[in-house]
Design a protein around this motif. Structure first.
Motif, mmCIF file in Angstrom:
data_model
loop_
_atom_site.group_PDB
_atom_site.id
_atom_site.type_symbol
_atom_site.label_atom_id
_atom_site.label_comp_id
_atom_site.label_asym_id
_atom_site.label_seq_id
_atom_site.Cartn_x
_atom_site.Cartn_y
_atom_site.Cartn_z
ATOM 1 N N GLN A 238 15.193 108.500 64.261
ATOM 2 C CA GLN A 238 15.282 109.948 64.450
ATOM 3 C C GLN A 238 14.588 110.715 63.339
ATOM 4 O O GLN A 238 14.657 111.949 63.292
ATOM 5 C CB GLN A 238 16.769 110.363 64.489
ATOM 6 C CG GLN A 238 17.595 109.669 65.553
ATOM 7 C CD GLN A 238 17.335 110.217 66.941
ATOM 8 O OE1 GLN A 238 16.661 111.235 67.081
ATOM 9 N NE2 GLN A 238 17.848 109.582 67.957
ATOM 10 N N THR B 237 16.244 113.293 54.169
ATOM 11 C CA THR B 237 16.301 113.803 55.543
ATOM 12 C C THR B 237 15.724 115.210 55.600
ATOM 13 O O THR B 237 14.947 115.547 56.502
ATOM 14 C CB THR B 237 17.756 113.822 56.057
ATOM 15 O OG1 THR B 237 18.238 112.486 56.115
ATOM 16 C CG2 THR B 237 17.837 114.444 57.443
ATOM 17 N N PHE B 238 16.087 116.037 54.637
ATOM 18 C CA PHE B 238 15.583 117.401 54.625
ATOM 19 C C PHE B 238 14.070 117.412 54.404
ATOM 20 O O PHE B 238 13.344 118.186 55.034
ATOM 21 C CB PHE B 238 16.282 118.214 53.532
ATOM 22 C CG PHE B 238 16.008 119.697 53.622
ATOM 23 C CD1 PHE B 238 16.446 120.427 54.716
ATOM 24 C CD2 PHE B 238 15.299 120.355 52.636
ATOM 25 C CE1 PHE B 238 16.193 121.780 54.823
ATOM 26 C CE2 PHE B 238 15.040 121.712 52.726
ATOM 27 C CZ PHE B 238 15.486 122.434 53.815
ATOM 28 N N ALA C 161 10.715 114.497 61.567
ATOM 29 C CA ALA C 161 11.940 114.330 62.354
ATOM 30 C C ALA C 161 11.783 114.878 63.764
ATOM 31 O O ALA C 161 12.206 114.259 64.740
ATOM 32 C CB ALA C 161 13.111 115.000 61.651
ATOM 33 N N ASP C 162 11.175 116.065 63.884
ATOM 34 C CA ASP C 162 10.983 116.664 65.213
ATOM 35 C C ASP C 162 10.107 115.781 66.087
ATOM 36 O O ASP C 162 10.371 115.602 67.285
ATOM 37 C CB ASP C 162 10.347 118.048 65.078
ATOM 38 C CG ASP C 162 11.323 119.083 64.556
ATOM 39 O OD1 ASP C 162 12.538 118.863 64.714
ATOM 40 O OD2 ASP C 162 10.870 120.094 63.999
ATOM 41 N N PHE D 197 16.524 125.454 60.363
ATOM 42 C CA PHE D 197 17.223 124.316 59.763
ATOM 43 C C PHE D 197 18.737 124.519 59.690
ATOM 44 O O PHE D 197 19.436 123.772 59.014
ATOM 45 C CB PHE D 197 16.679 124.046 58.354
ATOM 46 C CG PHE D 197 15.223 123.661 58.340
ATOM 47 C CD1 PHE D 197 14.818 122.430 58.826
ATOM 48 C CD2 PHE D 197 14.275 124.527 57.848
ATOM 49 C CE1 PHE D 197 13.476 122.064 58.824
ATOM 50 C CE2 PHE D 197 12.928 124.184 57.841
ATOM 51 C CZ PHE D 197 12.533 122.945 58.332
ATOM 52 N N ALA E 179 15.393 110.513 60.131
ATOM 53 C CA ALA E 179 16.410 110.949 59.176
ATOM 54 C C ALA E 179 16.833 109.756 58.330
ATOM 55 O O ALA E 179 16.550 108.608 58.666
ATOM 56 C CB ALA E 179 17.616 111.527 59.917
ATOM 57 N N MET F 49 21.270 120.262 67.390
ATOM 58 C CA MET F 49 20.106 120.527 66.535
ATOM 59 C C MET F 49 18.913 121.000 67.357
ATOM 60 O O MET F 49 18.197 121.931 66.971
ATOM 61 C CB MET F 49 19.720 119.258 65.759
ATOM 62 C CG MET F 49 20.664 118.889 64.649
ATOM 63 S SD MET F 49 19.996 117.556 63.647
ATOM 64 C CE MET F 49 21.365 117.280 62.521
ATOM 65 N N GLN F 50 18.711 120.351 68.496
ATOM 66 C CA GLN F 50 17.561 120.686 69.332
ATOM 67 C C GLN F 50 17.654 122.092 69.902
ATOM 68 O O GLN F 50 16.631 122.715 70.206
ATOM 69 C CB GLN F 50 17.434 119.663 70.462
ATOM 70 C CG GLN F 50 17.065 118.261 69.987
ATOM 71 C CD GLN F 50 17.105 117.231 71.092
ATOM 72 O OE1 GLN F 50 17.870 117.366 72.059
ATOM 73 N NE2 GLN F 50 16.295 116.188 70.967
ATOM 74 N N ASN G 185 12.330 116.579 57.611
ATOM 75 C CA ASN G 185 12.363 117.703 58.546
ATOM 76 C C ASN G 185 11.372 118.785 58.146
ATOM 77 O O ASN G 185 10.711 119.387 58.997
ATOM 78 C CB ASN G 185 13.780 118.278 58.620
ATOM 79 C CG ASN G 185 14.647 117.555 59.634
ATOM 80 O OD1 ASN G 185 14.723 117.953 60.785
ATOM 81 N ND2 ASN G 185 15.277 116.465 59.216
ATOM 82 N N LEU H 134 20.706 121.498 61.018
ATOM 83 C CA LEU H 134 20.500 120.341 60.141
ATOM 84 C C LEU H 134 21.308 120.481 58.859
ATOM 85 O O LEU H 134 22.017 119.551 58.457
ATOM 86 C CB LEU H 134 19.018 120.198 59.800
ATOM 87 C CG LEU H 134 18.681 119.163 58.706
ATOM 88 C CD1 LEU H 134 19.037 117.764 59.169
ATOM 89 C CD2 LEU H 134 17.208 119.257 58.322
ATOM 90 N N ARG I 169 12.187 112.743 67.174
ATOM 91 C CA ARG I 169 13.236 113.106 68.131
ATOM 92 C C ARG I 169 12.643 113.373 69.503
ATOM 93 O O ARG I 169 13.209 113.000 70.529
ATOM 94 C CB ARG I 169 14.028 114.312 67.618
ATOM 95 C CG ARG I 169 15.104 113.941 66.611
ATOM 96 C CD ARG I 169 16.115 115.057 66.442
ATOM 97 N NE ARG I 169 15.559 116.168 65.689
ATOM 98 C CZ ARG I 169 15.655 116.301 64.376
ATOM 99 N NH1 ARG I 169 16.274 115.378 63.666
ATOM 100 N NH2 ARG I 169 15.150 117.352 63.764
#
Length: 251
Positions: free
Chosen positions: A134, A227-228, A236-237, A73, A136, A67-68, A231, A76, A240
């Motif tokens: 995280q 979760t979406f 989320a970013d 997206f 999420a 993901m990173q 983000n 994800l 993380r």
């Protein structure tokens, strides 16, 4: 990423996941697990599935590094879809799925195991859903099949883990054994199922799914929506990045 599927003479199909170092699956890995389970259920020679893993632990969830290293997206959404189809494939596999859990089983790993029909574990195994760390959400649907409601909430909000030996008292884990005996223990219970008429067992699997009080597919899909949202909001970013910095400081 390696997913192997071996059909034994007794009708037990052993599906093994192996993705070093910690079995954190890529997007394609989740789809590969789903494909192996779908193929197993479609093969009338398969009477029962043992889902297991090689390596240090059963499953560490999704591959965060993927993901990173992916813009936007895409990763994800891919992980969401991959996890959904993999968990669904375990639940809807036409034959019972026995999960043989070694070491850590966290995040997406709980999604696989929570949808299984029987769980045996090594005595060093543990389960957890650290998604909140995280930014999420997910797999609460499946952890809810392993622990009572208030235990679920405590584990989820704190990101704590719970030992497999402690789940035996709840009946969600059948038994725990030394790691070197895990496959044999899983094959033993799978062997008991394989001795039955596969037509009856397949009908029983469908019937039991039909009377479940919670639609696990719909429930998990609901979780994924949050979760979406997180983000999109950038939460989320941030988490993380914070988590990655914490991990570096530990080394």
């Amino acid at each position: 990423m390696t997913i192997t599927s071996e059909l034994r003479d007794d009708g037990i199909r052993v599906i093994t996941m192996e993705h070093p170092p910690v079995n954190a699956l890529t997007v394609q890995g989740w789809f590969d697990v789903a494909a192996a389970l779908d193929e197993a259920g479609a093969d009338m020679s398969t009477k029962v599935v043992v889902l297991r893993a090689e390596g240090r632990g059963f499953n560490a969830g999704v591959d965060i590094k993927e993901m990173q290293h992916t813009s936007g997206f895409e990763a994800l959404l891919g992980a969401n879809k991959g996890c959904y189809v993999a968990f669904k494939a375990v639940y809807e596999c036409a034959v019972p799925v026995v999960a043989a859990v070694n070491g850590f089983c966290v995040g997406g790993g709980v999604g696989l195991v929570g949808n299984a029909d029987c769980i045996v574990a090594s005595d060093d195994a543990y389960f957890g859903v650290p998604e909140v760390n995280q930014g999420a959400l997910g797999a609460a649907t499946h952890m809810a099949r392993l622990v009572p409601p208030h235990m679920l909430r405590t584990l989820y909000f704190t990101a704590r883990t719970i030992k497999a030996v402690d789940l035996v008292q709840f009946g969600s884990v059948l038994e725990t054994v030394p790691r070197e005996q895990l496959l044999d223990a899983a094959l033993k219970v799978a062997g008991e199922i394989a001795q039955k008429d596969t037509r009856v067992i397949r009908a029983a699997k469908e019937a039991l799914n039909g009377i479940d009080p919670v639609d696990v597919n719909k429930s998990y899909r609901f979780e994924q929506g949050f979760t979406f949202e997180l983000n999109l909001a950038g939460v989320a970013d941030e988490l993380r990045d914070e988590f990655a910095g914490t991990e570096k400081s530990k080394k």
